[in-house]
Design a protein around this motif. Structure first.
Motif, short mmCIF file in Angstrom:
data_model
loop_
_atom_site.label_atom_id
_atom_site.label_comp_id
_atom_site.label_asym_id
_atom_site.label_seq_id
_atom_site.Cartn_x
_atom_site.Cartn_y
_atom_site.Cartn_z
N GLU A 137 4.91 6.35 6.27
CA GLU A 137 5.07 4.91 6.05
C GLU A 137 4.68 4.48 4.64
OE1 GLU A 137 1.14 5.46 8.42
OE2 GLU A 137 3.16 6.35 8.34
N ASP A 138 4.05 5.38 3.86
CA ASP A 138 3.68 5.06 2.48
C ASP A 138 4.82 5.30 1.50
OD1 ASP A 138 1.04 4.33 3.15
OD2 ASP A 138 0.42 6.43 3.17
N PRO A 154 0.83 -1.21 0.00
CA PRO A 154 0.00 0.00 0.00
C PRO A 154 0.87 1.26 0.00
CG PRO A 154 0.11 -0.90 2.21
CD PRO A 154 0.90 -1.84 1.33
N LEU A 155 0.50 2.20 -0.87
CA LEU A 155 1.30 3.42 -1.01
C LEU A 155 0.42 4.67 -0.96
CD1 LEU A 155 3.76 2.22 -3.81
CD2 LEU A 155 4.21 2.41 -1.35
N GLY A 156 -0.50 4.70 0.00
CA GLY A 156 -1.35 5.86 0.18
C GLY A 156 -2.59 5.82 -0.68
N THR A 157 -3.26 6.96 -0.78
CA THR A 157 -4.47 7.07 -1.59
C THR A 157 -4.38 8.30 -2.47
OG1 THR A 157 -5.63 8.37 0.12
CG2 THR A 157 -5.91 5.97 0.17
N MET A 199 -0.57 10.77 1.42
CA MET A 199 0.41 9.78 1.80
C MET A 199 0.98 10.09 3.18
SD MET A 199 2.53 9.38 -1.81
CE MET A 199 3.51 7.98 -1.22
N ARG A 233 7.17 9.65 -3.46
CA ARG A 233 7.29 9.93 -2.04
C ARG A 233 7.29 11.43 -1.75
NH1 ARG A 233 11.30 8.46 -4.98
NH2 ARG A 233 13.42 9.29 -4.76
N ARG A 259 -2.42 -7.09 2.75
CA ARG A 259 -1.43 -6.12 2.35
C ARG A 259 -0.09 -6.50 2.96
NH1 ARG A 259 -4.90 -5.02 -1.43
NH2 ARG A 259 -4.88 -2.87 -2.13
N ARG A 318 8.24 0.84 2.87
CA ARG A 318 7.48 -0.41 2.70
C ARG A 318 8.39 -1.57 2.32
NH1 ARG A 318 2.87 0.40 5.46
NH2 ARG A 318 1.50 1.96 4.51
#
Length: 249
Positions: free
Chosen positions: A77-78, A5-8, A74, A51, A243, A83
């Motif tokens: 941690e994203d 998972p890398l945010g929304t 984000m 990032r 995830r 990760r």
């Protein structure tokens, strides 16, 4: 295989599935996929949003018409580096990257992987180069090595690229054959969400007719090969699958 998972990315739902829930804002999950190949090599499918958006959500679209349409969200941690570190993997450990396509939320961290070979369709690469809708600062870099593909093929044992245009020219999806879990297809943005299929809603794609044909192709493959379709940005489906750091084998 790890779903990372890398945010929304927050946007109006009519961008995703016109006519289904127009006027509502939705938080679209943005994933990357890490696959540990049988030969000991590490493969990523897509690299998510840069990032840079952790501290500056407007980093990509500031000053453009997209600034209020696609809004990254984000947390620290994203960061893809963070990760991967959770899995004891460093950017220098990534051998290969498949980009389904080169939009900012699928190629935003390509610059991290200077040792990797990047696989993308030649037609798509040529279309995206110097195209403002595919922010080149994240992927069109002389220090990155691209291997341009011409059509469908098995790249590695159990890893096949499938042509699924519609969202963009020569968009590609990826079949991943897992010995224990079974077959999974990373759709990229060939299918955003289940709503696209349920409501035949393709008006949010660059070429709706081609997108509908690609979706039908993926559904046919899924049925014939008992494969699970992993949609590009489905917030409901995102809650149904493990995830990272949990994995599928």
């Amino acid at each position: 295989m790890y779903i990372i998972p890398l945010g929304t990315c927050n946007c109006p739902y009519e961008v995703v599935a016109p006519g289904v829930s127009d006027g509502n804002l939705v938080k679209l999950p943005v994933p990357s996929y890490l696959i540990k190949l049988d030969n000991g090599k590490n493969l990523l499918i897509d690299t998510g949003m840069s990032r840079l958006h952790i501290t500056d959500p407007l980093a990509t679209w500031r000053g453009t018409e997209m600034v209020d349409v696609l809004v990254p969200e984000m947390q620290p941690e994203d960061n893809l580096e963070v990760r991967l570190a959770e899995l004891d993997v460093r950017p220098t450990d990534i051998d290969y990257v498949i980009n389904t396509h080169l939009h900012f939320d699928h190629a935003g961290n390509n610059d991290l992987f200077q040792r990797a070979t990047f696989f993308v369709q030649r037609e798509h690469y040529d279309f995206a180069k110097d195209n403002g809708r595919f922010p080149n600062q994240y992927w069109n870099l002389p220090k990155l090595k691209h291997e341009l593909l011409d059509g469908e093929m098995e790249l590695f044992p159990g890893i096949e690229v499938l042509l699924t245009p519609g969202h963009a020219p020569a968009h590609e999806s990826v079949m991943v054959r897992l010995p224990e879990t079974g077959n999974m297809v990373v759709c990229g943005d060939a299918v955003y969400t289940q709503d696209n299929l349920d409501h035949a809603s393709w008006g949010g794609q660059a070429d709706p007719e081609a997108a509908a044909e690609s979706a039908a192709k993926l559904q046919r493959i899924a049925q014939e090969q008992s494969a699970t379709l992993l949609f590009g940005h489905d917030p409901v489906q995102a809650k149904q699958f493990h995830r990272s750091p949990q994995s599928y084998r």
